[in-house]
Design a protein around this motif. Structure first.
Motif, PDB file in Angstrom:
ATOM      1  N   GLU A  27     -49.871   8.632   5.213  1.00 18.11           N
ATOM      2  CA  GLU A  27     -49.582   9.996   5.642  1.00 18.11           C
ATOM      3  C   GLU A  27     -49.855  10.201   7.124  1.00 18.11           C
ATOM      4  OE1 GLU A  27     -51.582  12.738   3.127  1.00 18.11           O
ATOM      5  OE2 GLU A  27     -50.295  12.312   1.395  1.00 18.11           O
ATOM      6  N   THR A  28     -50.605   9.267   7.740  1.00 22.08           N
ATOM      7  CA  THR A  28     -50.852   9.325   9.185  1.00 22.08           C
ATOM      8  C   THR A  28     -50.675   7.933   9.773  1.00 22.08           C
ATOM      9  OG1 THR A  28     -53.229   8.918   8.953  1.00 22.08           O
ATOM     10  CG2 THR A  28     -52.497  11.227   8.965  1.00 22.08           C
ATOM     11  N   LEU A  29     -50.485   7.883  11.090  1.00 24.26           N
ATOM     12  CA  LEU A  29     -50.306   6.613  11.795  1.00 24.26           C
ATOM     13  C   LEU A  29     -51.086   6.674  13.099  1.00 24.26           C
ATOM     14  CD1 LEU A  29     -48.779   3.872  12.175  1.00 24.26           C
ATOM     15  CD2 LEU A  29     -46.992   5.190  13.336  1.00 24.26           C
ATOM     16  N   THR A  30     -51.860   5.635  13.376  1.00 20.95           N
ATOM     17  CA  THR A  30     -52.577   5.543  14.645  1.00 20.95           C
ATOM     18  C   THR A  30     -51.670   4.859  15.658  1.00 20.95           C
ATOM     19  OG1 THR A  30     -54.720   5.400  13.541  1.00 20.95           O
ATOM     20  CG2 THR A  30     -54.614   4.669  15.828  1.00 20.95           C
ATOM     21  N   VAL A  31     -51.394   5.552  16.766  1.00 16.45           N
ATOM     22  CA  VAL A  31     -50.453   5.083  17.778  1.00 16.45           C
ATOM     23  C   VAL A  31     -51.194   4.840  19.082  1.00 16.45           C
ATOM     24  CG1 VAL A  31     -48.360   5.647  19.074  1.00 16.45           C
ATOM     25  CG2 VAL A  31     -48.614   6.434  16.717  1.00 16.45           C
ATOM     26  N   THR A  32     -50.883   3.739  19.736  1.00 13.15           N
ATOM     27  CA  THR A  32     -51.444   3.463  21.061  1.00 13.15           C
ATOM     28  C   THR A  32     -50.391   3.821  22.102  1.00 13.15           C
ATOM     29  OG1 THR A  32     -52.783   1.653  20.185  1.00 13.15           O
ATOM     30  CG2 THR A  32     -52.434   1.722  22.579  1.00 13.15           C
ATOM     31  N   GLY A  33     -50.687   4.829  22.922  1.00 14.23           N
ATOM     32  CA  GLY A  33     -49.728   5.324  23.900  1.00 14.23           C
ATOM     33  C   GLY A  33     -50.026   4.848  25.307  1.00 14.23           C
ATOM     34  N   LYS A  34     -49.617   5.631  26.278  1.00 12.80           N
ATOM     35  CA  LYS A  34     -49.801   5.275  27.685  1.00 12.80           C
ATOM     36  C   LYS A  34     -51.281   5.161  28.018  1.00 12.80           C
ATOM     37  CE  LYS A  34     -45.511   7.278  29.526  1.00 12.80           C
ATOM     38  NZ  LYS A  34     -44.934   8.254  30.476  1.00 12.80           N
ATOM     39  N   GLY A  35     -51.581   4.172  28.849  1.00  8.79           N
ATOM     40  CA  GLY A  35     -52.959   3.971  29.258  1.00  8.79           C
ATOM     41  C   GLY A  35     -53.860   3.485  28.139  1.00  8.79           C
ATOM     42  N   GLY A  36     -53.255   2.986  27.057  1.00  3.21           N
ATOM     43  CA  GLY A  36     -54.053   2.491  25.942  1.00  3.21           C
ATOM     44  C   GLY A  36     -54.711   3.578  25.124  1.00  3.21           C
ATOM     45  N   LYS A  37     -54.326   4.839  25.359  1.00  5.79           N
ATOM     46  CA  LYS A  37     -54.929   5.956  24.631  1.00  5.79           C
ATOM     47  C   LYS A  37     -54.369   6.024  23.210  1.00  5.79           C
ATOM     48  CE  LYS A  37     -55.572  10.966  24.804  1.00  5.79           C
ATOM     49  NZ  LYS A  37     -55.242  12.234  25.512  1.00  5.79           N
ATOM     50  N   GLN A  38     -55.259   6.124  22.236  1.00  7.04           N
ATOM     51  CA  GLN A  38     -54.838   6.190  20.843  1.00  7.04           C
ATOM     52  C   GLN A  38     -54.819   7.632  20.335  1.00  7.04           C
ATOM     53  OE1 GLN A  38     -57.384   3.436  18.604  1.00  7.04           O
ATOM     54  NE2 GLN A  38     -55.729   1.933  18.676  1.00  7.04           N
ATOM     55  N   ARG A  39     -53.918   7.890  19.423  1.00  5.50           N
ATOM     56  CA  ARG A  39     -53.860   9.195  18.785  1.00  5.50           C
ATOM     57  C   ARG A  39     -53.397   8.995  17.348  1.00  5.50           C
ATOM     58  NH1 ARG A  39     -48.980   8.698  21.490  1.00  5.50           N
ATOM     59  NH2 ARG A  39     -47.107   9.550  20.479  1.00  5.50           N
ATOM     60  N   VAL A  40     -53.651   9.972  16.518  1.00  7.81           N
ATOM     61  CA  VAL A  40     -53.251   9.928  15.116  1.00  7.81           C
ATOM     62  C   VAL A  40     -52.145  10.961  14.905  1.00  7.81           C
ATOM     63  CG1 VAL A  40     -53.973  10.247  12.725  1.00  7.81           C
ATOM     64  CG2 VAL A  40     -55.529   9.171  14.372  1.00  7.81           C
ATOM     65  N   VAL A  41     -51.021  10.520  14.351  1.00 10.09           N
ATOM     66  CA  VAL A  41     -49.906  11.427  14.111  1.00 10.09           C
ATOM     67  C   VAL A  41     -49.608  11.472  12.614  1.00 10.09           C
ATOM     68  CG1 VAL A  41     -48.874  11.053  16.374  1.00 10.09           C
ATOM     69  CG2 VAL A  41     -48.197   9.595  14.478  1.00 10.09           C
ATOM     70  N   PRO A  42     -49.271  12.655  12.093  1.00 12.77           N
ATOM     71  CA  PRO A  42     -48.897  12.746  10.675  1.00 12.77           C
ATOM     72  C   PRO A  42     -47.469  12.225  10.470  1.00 12.77           C
ATOM     73  CG  PRO A  42     -48.715  14.891  11.728  1.00 12.77           C
ATOM     74  CD  PRO A  42     -49.278  13.962  12.763  1.00 12.77           C
ATOM     75  N   LEU A  43     -47.202  11.699   9.290  1.00 11.77           N
ATOM     76  CA  LEU A  43     -45.879  11.172   8.972  1.00 11.77           C
ATOM     77  C   LEU A  43     -45.321  11.909   7.757  1.00 11.77           C
ATOM     78  CD1 LEU A  43     -46.469   7.319   9.324  1.00 11.77           C
ATOM     79  CD2 LEU A  43     -45.458   8.870  11.000  1.00 11.77           C
ATOM     80  N   ILE A  44     -44.177  12.539   7.921  1.00 15.13           N
ATOM     81  CA  ILE A  44     -43.543  13.230   6.808  1.00 15.13           C
ATOM     82  C   ILE A  44     -42.857  12.198   5.905  1.00 15.13           C
ATOM     83  CG2 ILE A  44     -43.221  15.385   8.089  1.00 15.13           C
ATOM     84  CD1 ILE A  44     -40.351  14.565   8.620  1.00 15.13           C
ATOM     85  N   PRO A  45     -42.598  12.544   4.638  1.00 12.29           N
ATOM     86  CA  PRO A  45     -41.986  11.587   3.711  1.00 12.29           C
ATOM     87  C   PRO A  45     -40.675  10.982   4.214  1.00 12.29           C
ATOM     88  CG  PRO A  45     -42.844  13.459   2.502  1.00 12.29           C
ATOM     89  CD  PRO A  45     -42.987  13.801   3.962  1.00 12.29           C
ATOM     90  N   LEU A  46     -39.844  11.774   4.905  1.00 14.27           N
ATOM     91  CA  LEU A  46     -38.568  11.258   5.408  1.00 14.27           C
ATOM     92  C   LEU A  46     -38.779  10.063   6.326  1.00 14.27           C
ATOM     93  CD1 LEU A  46     -35.463  11.643   5.733  1.00 14.27           C
ATOM     94  CD2 LEU A  46     -35.969  13.077   7.718  1.00 14.27           C
ATOM     95  N   VAL A  47     -39.795  10.138   7.184  1.00 11.82           N
ATOM     96  CA  VAL A  47     -40.091   9.043   8.104  1.00 11.82           C
ATOM     97  C   VAL A  47     -40.631   7.833   7.353  1.00 11.82           C
ATOM     98  CG1 VAL A  47     -41.488   8.327  10.070  1.00 11.82           C
ATOM     99  CG2 VAL A  47     -40.484  10.618  10.027  1.00 11.82           C
ATOM    100  N   ARG A  48     -41.583   8.076   6.461  1.00 11.43           N
ATOM    101  CA  ARG A  48     -42.174   6.967   5.695  1.00 11.43           C
ATOM    102  C   ARG A  48     -41.117   6.244   4.866  1.00 11.43           C
ATOM    103  NH1 ARG A  48     -46.119  10.934   4.288  1.00 11.43           N
ATOM    104  NH2 ARG A  48     -45.503  10.803   2.094  1.00 11.43           N
ATOM    105  N   ASP A  49     -40.241   7.019   4.226  1.00  5.80           N
ATOM    106  CA  ASP A  49     -39.191   6.418   3.400  1.00  5.80           C
ATOM    107  C   ASP A  49     -38.206   5.624   4.252  1.00  5.80           C
ATOM    108  OD1 ASP A  49     -40.388   7.623   1.247  1.00  5.80           O
ATOM    109  OD2 ASP A  49     -38.923   9.252   1.072  1.00  5.80           O
ATOM    110  N   GLY A  50     -37.911   6.125   5.454  1.00  4.36           N
ATOM    111  CA  GLY A  50     -36.976   5.425   6.338  1.00  4.36           C
ATOM    112  C   GLY A  50     -37.511   4.080   6.778  1.00  4.36           C
ATOM    113  N   VAL A  51     -38.786   4.031   7.135  1.00  2.66           N
ATOM    114  CA  VAL A  51     -39.397   2.769   7.560  1.00  2.66           C
ATOM    115  C   VAL A  51     -39.515   1.815   6.374  1.00  2.66           C
ATOM    116  CG1 VAL A  51     -41.470   1.701   8.512  1.00  2.66           C
ATOM    117  CG2 VAL A  51     -40.615   3.846   9.475  1.00  2.66           C
ATOM    118  N   ALA A  52     -39.863   2.339   5.196  1.00  2.00           N
ATOM    119  CA  ALA A  52     -39.982   1.495   4.005  1.00  2.00           C
ATOM    120  C   ALA A  52     -38.635   0.882   3.629  1.00  2.00           C
ATOM    121  CB  ALA A  52     -40.538   2.313   2.837  1.00  2.00           C
ATOM    122  N   ALA A  53     -37.561   1.664   3.765  1.00  2.00           N
ATOM    123  CA  ALA A  53     -36.225   1.150   3.445  1.00  2.00           C
ATOM    124  C   ALA A  53     -35.861   0.006   4.382  1.00  2.00           C
ATOM    125  CB  ALA A  53     -35.196   2.272   3.550  1.00  2.00           C
TER     126      ALA A  53
END
Length: 296
Positions: free
Chosen positions: A166-192
């Motif tokens: 339901e969430t994903l830890t992303v490493t962005g600019k400058g190596g800064k990490q953040r946690v973003v929520p993932l809606i079912p449409l996104v999760r299903d798309g990546v799983a497919a």
């Protein structure tokens, strides 16, 4: 073979092989049904034999019914995909007839709407040369619109990020990490995509692969979206990065506060996020001018 038989097989292909959304399946079936009726088609060979002139006649009929340029562009894309499928059914070349879409009047740059964002992802997926590549491109665009990722952030994901939760830890600019929520449409798309990818998605290997198995480059995603953008009649500003802007603008319109938006986007300063207040104000003003009787 009847019209129902043709549409049943076409619908099965869209749902199962292409894994298109119910909305896309309905629209593509309706478009194919109108083409079959207008040309009294009964076999895949007859569909496969249609050329650019036949497509031009079909669009002329639809335009006579009041179809707008943007809708005509979408319909043309669906017709080409249907004919390419028919040609594959007859063992021929699966290249669709070549016909330029209607000219779209250029408007002011604007974020793409939620429907446009999903339609872009669906069309990019449907236009790919191979099913797994279509699922790949669709998944990347959904990550950008549905989770606000930069294109480089989406392409930096590895097999170790699977399965997505339901969430994903992303490493962005400058190596800064953040946690973003993932809606079912996104999760299903990546799983497919992960199910269809022919390359092993090991823990340390790139999640998104090129056709030969190497890391997917940004240029391929940009090229695929540019083609879909033209087909849907969207402005040149509808780039992959614009999906991230649309993510931010739509959240702001829904009531998200700037600090939360800053965290979701991974901006180092609030000033970078404040631009979306101006974008949103411009969008609301444009809507007011068009809709309000005294707005002009």
């Amino acid at each position: 073979m009847s019209k129902a038989d043709l549409l049943e097989k076409w619908g099965d292909h869209l749902r199962n092989a292409r894994r298109r959304s119910p909305h896309t399946v309905r629209a593509y079936l309706a478009t194919a049904g109108r083409l079959i009726d207008a040309n009294q088609l009964e076999t895949w060979a007859e569909v496969a034999a249609l050329d650019a002139a036949a497509l031009r006649r079909q669009l002329a009929l639809r335009r006579a019914d009041g179809l707008a340029n943007t809708s005509a562009a979408r319909e043309l894309s669906a017709l080409k995909t249907f004919i390419a499928f028919a040609r594959g059914q007859t063992g021929g070349d699966t290249t669709a007839p070549r016909l330029r879409g209607p000219r779209i009047k250029k408007g002011l740059p604007r974020p793409v709407t939620p429907d446009e964002a999903v339609n872009l992802a669906e069309l990019v997926g449907g236009n790919a040369a191979e099913d797994w590549i279509g699922e790949r491109d669709r998944a990347v665009l959904l990550l950008m619109y549905g989770a606000g990722l930069r294109i480089a952030e989406a392409l930096s994901l590895t097999g170790g990020d699977l399965p997505l939760g339901e969430t994903l830890t992303v490493t962005g600019k400058g190596g800064k990490q953040r946690v973003v929520p993932l809606i079912p449409l996104v999760r299903d798309g990546v799983a497919a995509y992960a199910r269809r990818c022919p390359w092993p998605l090991t823990k340390d290997a790139p999640l998104f692969r090129g056709a030969k198995g190497g890391p997917l480059g940004q240029g391929m995603v940009q090229k695929a979206m540019a083609s879909a953008r033209v087909a849907l009649g969207l402005p040149a500003t509808a780039t992959p990065h614009a999906l991230r802007h649309s993510f931010a603008t739509h959240l702001l319109s829904a009531g998200a506060d700037l600090r939360s938006l800053q965290e979701l986007l991974g901006h180092a300063s609030l000033g970078s996020t404040q631009i979306y207040t101006r974008v949103d104000a411009a969008t609301m003003l444009d809507t007011y001018r068009k809709a309000h009787p005294r707005g002009r």
